[in-house]
Design an enzyme around this catalytic site. Structure first.
Site, short mmCIF file in Angstrom:
data_model
loop_
_atom_site.label_atom_id
_atom_site.label_comp_id
_atom_site.label_asym_id
_atom_site.label_seq_id
_atom_site.Cartn_x
_atom_site.Cartn_y
_atom_site.Cartn_z
N HIS A 10 -0.98 -1.60 -10.29
CA HIS A 10 -1.62 -2.37 -9.22
C HIS A 10 -2.02 -3.76 -9.74
O HIS A 10 -3.17 -4.19 -9.62
CB HIS A 10 -2.85 -1.64 -8.66
CG HIS A 10 -3.19 -2.06 -7.26
ND1 HIS A 10 -3.72 -1.19 -6.35
CD2 HIS A 10 -3.09 -3.25 -6.62
CE1 HIS A 10 -3.92 -1.81 -5.19
NE2 HIS A 10 -3.55 -3.07 -5.35
N ARG A 12 0.84 -1.19 0.00
CA ARG A 12 0.00 0.00 0.00
C ARG A 12 0.88 1.24 0.00
O ARG A 12 1.90 1.30 0.69
CB ARG A 12 -0.93 0.02 1.22
CG ARG A 12 -2.07 -1.00 1.17
CD ARG A 12 -3.11 -0.63 0.12
NE ARG A 12 -4.23 -1.55 0.07
CZ ARG A 12 -4.31 -2.60 -0.73
NH1 ARG A 12 -3.31 -2.87 -1.56
NH2 ARG A 12 -5.38 -3.38 -0.73
N GLU A 23 -5.23 6.06 -7.57
CA GLU A 23 -5.17 5.20 -8.75
C GLU A 23 -6.45 5.36 -9.57
O GLU A 23 -7.55 5.41 -9.00
CB GLU A 23 -5.00 3.73 -8.33
CG GLU A 23 -3.71 3.48 -7.55
CD GLU A 23 -3.60 2.06 -7.01
OE1 GLU A 23 -4.52 1.24 -7.28
OE2 GLU A 23 -2.63 1.76 -6.31
#
Length: 298
Positions: A275, A227, A256
């Site tokens: 991601h 994270r 994002e």
């Protein structure tokens, strides 16, 4: 119980269909990236909501009082739904840990190789017409600090050790592992690589602050597939600019997708992925099966 999977990705949809994975009649699957308004419409009569990557706001819970449970398809549920707000509304939040431990660890190791050998930089140069071979760093013999020893971090520590890296692996609770180090500062001291595998919570937010980011060797490589909030971003950018951090290989970001003009995009000493660390067919199959197990146990 009536359920809706609000944001199935194309990749997961393909795995479910191509591998003939079970889909209970009570689960409706919606593909795409729903807005808050879309979520409210999708969840109007649902008792269970399955979420892969979409934020479920308190507004959605208020507008859809039929919701009794949210199953987050991953481990970092707090990034996508406020657990306290959910609890106040009588909504239980579940996670599906462990499905992608190997996939995420392999992606982190791939980022370590890519950063060490400056693969993305050379790829960009070649595509722009520049042929300029660039030297890199051999991983064998380098010290790597692995922060977090859940399934992902342990897999990363084992793979790093297998290729000859010197592994110092820290966890907030003691682990019975040859590489375990009880002190995070000791793990970080003089590390050539730092790889993050921690959950984000009040104890870990900003755990890599200015003081701790100064502990590894100058020019170290930072890998984050966990994270973004684990790192003080302003300090990260500053240290990338002055060379204190030699390279950052990042799969997670504060926001994002990245907006136009994001500072990472213009930096040559940063390798970026979207991601995607968990995204393999094997991990997707396991994710869906674990999600169904969580659903059927309600």
């Amino acid at each position: 119980m009536r359920a809706v999977f609000v944001d199935c990705t194309e990749e997961l949809s393909y795995v479910i269909k191509s591998r003939n994975l079970p889909v209970p009649d009570a689960i409706r699957i919606n593909e795409g990236n729903p807005t808050e308004a879309d979520l409210i419409a999708l969840c109007a009569n649902a008792e269970v909501v399955l979420v892969e990557h979409t934020v479920v706001t308190p507004n959605v819970l208020d507008a859809c009082p039929s919701i009794r449970a949210v199953i987050f398809m991953g481990t970092g549920a707090g990034t996508y739904i406020n657990r306290d707000e959910a609890a106040r509304r009588g909504v239980d939040v579940y996670t599906t840990p462990g499905y992608g431990d190997r996939s995420v660890a392999e992606h982190a190791l791939a980022l370590a190789f890519a950063a060490a050998r400056r693969i993305a930089e050379m790829d960009r140069q070649i595509r722009s017409g520049i042929w300029s071979p660039v030297g890199g760093l051999q991983l064998k013999g380098q010290k790597i600090a692995v922060l977090g020893m859940g399934g992902i971090g342990t897999s990363m520590a084992d793979m790093a050790a297998a290729i000859g890296m010197r592994v110092a692996a820290w966890n907030r609770t003691k682990r019975d592992h040859a590489a375990f180090v009880a002190d995070i500062d000791e793990a970080l001291q003089d590390a050539n690589f730092v790889s993050l595998h921690l959950t984000l919570n009040s104890q870990t937010e900003g755990i890599l602050d200015r003081r701790r980011l100064a502990l590894p060797a100058t020019g170290f490589i930072l890998i984050n597939t966990a994270r973004a909030g684990l790192i003080e971003e302003a300090t990260l950018l500053e240290m990338l600019a002055d060379g204190r951090i030699g390279h950052a290989a990042l799969d997670v970001f504060p926001e994002e997708p990245l907006r136009q003009g994001n500072p990472y995009v213009s930096l040559n000493n940063v390798t970026l992925t979207a991601h995607a660390a968990y995204m393999t067919a094997a991990a997707y199959e396991e994710l869906w099966l674990r999600t169904l197990k969580a659903y059927t146990s309600l």
